[in-house]
Design a protein around this motif. Structure first.
Motif, PDB file in Angstrom:
ATOM      1  N   GLY A  39       0.811  -1.216   0.000  1.00  5.92           N
ATOM      2  CA  GLY A  39       0.000   0.000   0.000  1.00  5.92           C
ATOM      3  C   GLY A  39       0.846   1.268   0.000  1.00  5.92           C
ATOM      4  O   GLY A  39       0.539   2.229  -0.715  1.00  5.92           O
ATOM      5  N   ILE A  40       1.919   1.262   0.781  1.00  8.20           N
ATOM      6  CA  ILE A  40       2.813   2.424   0.821  1.00  8.20           C
ATOM      7  C   ILE A  40       3.466   2.637  -0.540  1.00  8.20           C
ATOM      8  O   ILE A  40       3.536   3.757  -1.043  1.00  8.20           O
ATOM      9  N   ARG A  41       3.944   1.547  -1.142  1.00  9.41           N
ATOM     10  CA  ARG A  41       4.559   1.646  -2.472  1.00  9.41           C
ATOM     11  C   ARG A  41       3.567   2.220  -3.479  1.00  9.41           C
ATOM     12  O   ARG A  41       3.908   3.096  -4.271  1.00  9.41           O
ATOM     13  N   ALA A  42       2.334   1.740  -3.460  1.00 11.80           N
ATOM     14  CA  ALA A  42       1.330   2.212  -4.406  1.00 11.80           C
ATOM     15  C   ALA A  42       1.054   3.700  -4.222  1.00 11.80           C
ATOM     16  O   ALA A  42       0.965   4.454  -5.207  1.00 11.80           O
ATOM     17  N   ARG A  43       0.938   4.144  -2.963  1.00  9.88           N
ATOM     18  CA  ARG A  43       0.682   5.566  -2.715  1.00  9.88           C
ATOM     19  C   ARG A  43       1.858   6.429  -3.141  1.00  9.88           C
ATOM     20  O   ARG A  43       1.671   7.525  -3.681  1.00  9.88           O
ATOM     21  N   LEU A  44       3.080   5.949  -2.894  1.00  9.26           N
ATOM     22  CA  LEU A  44       4.247   6.729  -3.300  1.00  9.26           C
ATOM     23  C   LEU A  44       4.393   6.775  -4.819  1.00  9.26           C
ATOM     24  O   LEU A  44       4.758   7.808  -5.382  1.00  9.26           O
ATOM     25  N   PHE A  45       4.118   5.665  -5.499  1.00  2.00           N
ATOM     26  CA  PHE A  45       4.208   5.654  -6.956  1.00  2.00           C
ATOM     27  C   PHE A  45       3.144   6.553  -7.589  1.00  2.00           C
ATOM     28  O   PHE A  45       3.316   7.018  -8.725  1.00  2.00           O
ATOM     29  N   ASP A  46       2.057   6.817  -6.883  1.00  5.25           N
ATOM     30  CA  ASP A  46       1.011   7.700  -7.400  1.00  5.25           C
ATOM     31  C   ASP A  46       1.404   9.175  -7.322  1.00  5.25           C
ATOM     32  O   ASP A  46       0.795  10.011  -7.984  1.00  5.25           O
ATOM     33  N   LEU A  47       2.425   9.503  -6.521  1.00  6.99           N
ATOM     34  CA  LEU A  47       2.864  10.892  -6.400  1.00  6.99           C
ATOM     35  C   LEU A  47       3.668  11.308  -7.621  1.00  6.99           C
ATOM     36  O   LEU A  47       4.323  10.487  -8.271  1.00  6.99           O
ATOM     37  N   HIS A  53       9.946  14.839  -4.512  1.00  6.87           N
ATOM     38  CA  HIS A  53      11.065  15.721  -4.177  1.00  6.87           C
ATOM     39  C   HIS A  53      10.739  16.529  -2.922  1.00  6.87           C
ATOM     40  O   HIS A  53      11.617  16.753  -2.072  1.00  6.87           O
ATOM     41  N   ASP A  54       9.494  16.972  -2.804  1.00  6.72           N
ATOM     42  CA  ASP A  54       9.078  17.755  -1.635  1.00  6.72           C
ATOM     43  C   ASP A  54       9.237  16.967  -0.334  1.00  6.72           C
ATOM     44  O   ASP A  54       9.523  17.553   0.712  1.00  6.72           O
ATOM     45  N   ILE A  55       9.010  15.649  -0.380  1.00  6.41           N
ATOM     46  CA  ILE A  55       9.151  14.859   0.848  1.00  6.41           C
ATOM     47  C   ILE A  55      10.551  14.255   0.977  1.00  6.41           C
ATOM     48  O   ILE A  55      10.843  13.540   1.927  1.00  6.41           O
ATOM     49  N   GLY A  56      11.416  14.544   0.000  1.00  7.96           N
ATOM     50  CA  GLY A  56      12.826  14.189   0.143  1.00  7.96           C
ATOM     51  C   GLY A  56      13.219  12.817  -0.370  1.00  7.96           C
ATOM     52  O   GLY A  56      14.227  12.270   0.091  1.00  7.96           O
ATOM     53  N   ILE A  57      12.449  12.239  -1.272  1.00  4.46           N
ATOM     54  CA  ILE A  57      12.846  10.951  -1.837  1.00  4.46           C
ATOM     55  C   ILE A  57      12.722  10.997  -3.354  1.00  4.46           C
ATOM     56  O   ILE A  57      12.001  11.822  -3.906  1.00  4.46           O
ATOM     57  N   SER A  58      13.452  10.113  -4.002  1.00  2.00           N
ATOM     58  CA  SER A  58      13.344  10.011  -5.457  1.00  2.00           C
ATOM     59  C   SER A  58      12.535   8.766  -5.791  1.00  2.00           C
ATOM     60  O   SER A  58      12.298   7.906  -4.943  1.00  2.00           O
ATOM     61  N   ARG A  59      12.122   8.667  -7.031  1.00  2.00           N
ATOM     62  CA  ARG A  59      11.325   7.524  -7.459  1.00  2.00           C
ATOM     63  C   ARG A  59      12.100   6.209  -7.271  1.00  2.00           C
ATOM     64  O   ARG A  59      11.521   5.178  -6.956  1.00  2.00           O
ATOM     65  N   GLY A  60      13.410   6.261  -7.418  1.00  2.00           N
ATOM     66  CA  GLY A  60      14.232   5.068  -7.246  1.00  2.00           C
ATOM     67  C   GLY A  60      14.342   4.601  -5.800  1.00  2.00           C
ATOM     68  O   GLY A  60      14.780   3.482  -5.539  1.00  2.00           O
ATOM     69  N   TYR A  64      12.918   1.120  -1.193  1.00  2.00           N
ATOM     70  CA  TYR A  64      13.701   1.179   0.043  1.00  2.00           C
ATOM     71  C   TYR A  64      12.896   1.825   1.164  1.00  2.00           C
ATOM     72  O   TYR A  64      12.857   1.328   2.283  1.00  2.00           O
ATOM     73  N   VAL A  65      12.252   2.938   0.850  1.00  2.00           N
ATOM     74  CA  VAL A  65      11.474   3.664   1.863  1.00  2.00           C
ATOM     75  C   VAL A  65      10.313   2.812   2.354  1.00  2.00           C
ATOM     76  O   VAL A  65      10.031   2.754   3.554  1.00  2.00           O
ATOM     77  N   ALA A  66       9.637   2.113   1.448  1.00  2.00           N
ATOM     78  CA  ALA A  66       8.504   1.282   1.841  1.00  2.00           C
ATOM     79  C   ALA A  66       8.954   0.110   2.710  1.00  2.00           C
ATOM     80  O   ALA A  66       8.247  -0.300   3.629  1.00  2.00           O
ATOM     81  N   SER A  67      10.136  -0.423   2.452  1.00  2.00           N
ATOM     82  CA  SER A  67      10.631  -1.574   3.219  1.00  2.00           C
ATOM     83  C   SER A  67      11.276  -1.172   4.538  1.00  2.00           C
ATOM     84  O   SER A  67      11.362  -1.973   5.457  1.00  2.00           O
ATOM     85  N   ASN A  68      11.748   0.057   4.632  1.00  2.00           N
ATOM     86  CA  ASN A  68      12.449   0.526   5.834  1.00  2.00           C
ATOM     87  C   ASN A  68      11.786   1.786   6.352  1.00  2.00           C
ATOM     88  O   ASN A  68      12.388   2.853   6.376  1.00  2.00           O
ATOM     89  N   ARG A  69      10.550   1.656   6.787  1.00  2.00           N
ATOM     90  CA  ARG A  69       9.767   2.821   7.194  1.00  2.00           C
ATOM     91  C   ARG A  69      10.325   3.512   8.425  1.00  2.00           C
ATOM     92  O   ARG A  69      10.086   4.689   8.631  1.00  2.00           O
ATOM     93  N   ASP A  70      11.083   2.818   9.237  1.00  2.00           N
ATOM     94  CA  ASP A  70      11.605   3.434  10.452  1.00  2.00           C
ATOM     95  C   ASP A  70      12.887   4.221  10.196  1.00  2.00           C
ATOM     96  O   ASP A  70      13.389   4.893  11.090  1.00  2.00           O
ATOM     97  N   ILE A  71      13.408   4.189   8.971  1.00  2.00           N
ATOM     98  CA  ILE A  71      14.617   4.922   8.620  1.00  2.00           C
ATOM     99  C   ILE A  71      14.229   6.113   7.756  1.00  2.00           C
ATOM    100  O   ILE A  71      13.552   5.968   6.743  1.00  2.00           O
ATOM    101  N   ASP A  72      14.651   7.297   8.158  1.00  2.00           N
ATOM    102  CA  ASP A  72      14.353   8.502   7.386  1.00  2.00           C
ATOM    103  C   ASP A  72      15.325   8.589   6.209  1.00  2.00           C
ATOM    104  O   ASP A  72      16.537   8.639   6.410  1.00  2.00           O
ATOM    105  N   PRO A  73      14.830   8.590   4.971  1.00  2.00           N
ATOM    106  CA  PRO A  73      15.728   8.617   3.810  1.00  2.00           C
ATOM    107  C   PRO A  73      16.544   9.900   3.705  1.00  2.00           C
ATOM    108  O   PRO A  73      17.547   9.949   3.022  1.00  2.00           O
ATOM    109  N   ARG A  74      16.110  10.941   4.405  1.00  2.00           N
ATOM    110  CA  ARG A  74      16.836  12.215   4.363  1.00  2.00           C
ATOM    111  C   ARG A  74      17.963  12.247   5.376  1.00  2.00           C
ATOM    112  O   ARG A  74      18.749  13.192   5.395  1.00  2.00           O
ATOM    113  N   GLY A  75      18.051  11.230   6.225  1.00  2.00           N
ATOM    114  CA  GLY A  75      19.113  11.185   7.224  1.00  2.00           C
ATOM    115  C   GLY A  75      18.823  12.020   8.454  1.00  2.00           C
ATOM    116  O   GLY A  75      19.707  12.268   9.256  1.00  2.00           O
TER     117      GLY A  75
END
Length: 80
Positions: A39-47, A53-60, A64-75
């Protein structure tokens, strides 16, 4: 002739049942986790790319973000 049976509350008697319930619980938890990631992947792919970019992640990084929700991709670490 009377035969007396002794019934004991041995924990070993119910070990296979406990293992089965534990396995069922683990499978259920894994299935729920997989469903939530999907569900998270589907919602992110819909953006749009701009929204991502506004939330700090790239499509690639979506998988990773969906599988590691407890890790902030922005550091950024939250003050907790």
């Amino acid at each position: 002739m009377d035969t007396t049976y002794k019934v004991s509350g041995s924990k070993q008697t119910f070990a296979p049942i406990r293992i089965g319930l534990s396995l069922f619980g683990n499978c259920r938890a894994a299935l729920l986790e997989w469903h939530e990631r999907k569900g998270i992947r589907a919602r992110l792919f819909d953006l749009s790319d701009r929204e991502l970019h506004d939330i700090g992640i790239s499509r690639g990084e979506i998988d990773y973000v969906a599988s590691n929700r407890d890790i902030d991709p922005r550091g950024i670490r939250s003050a907790g």
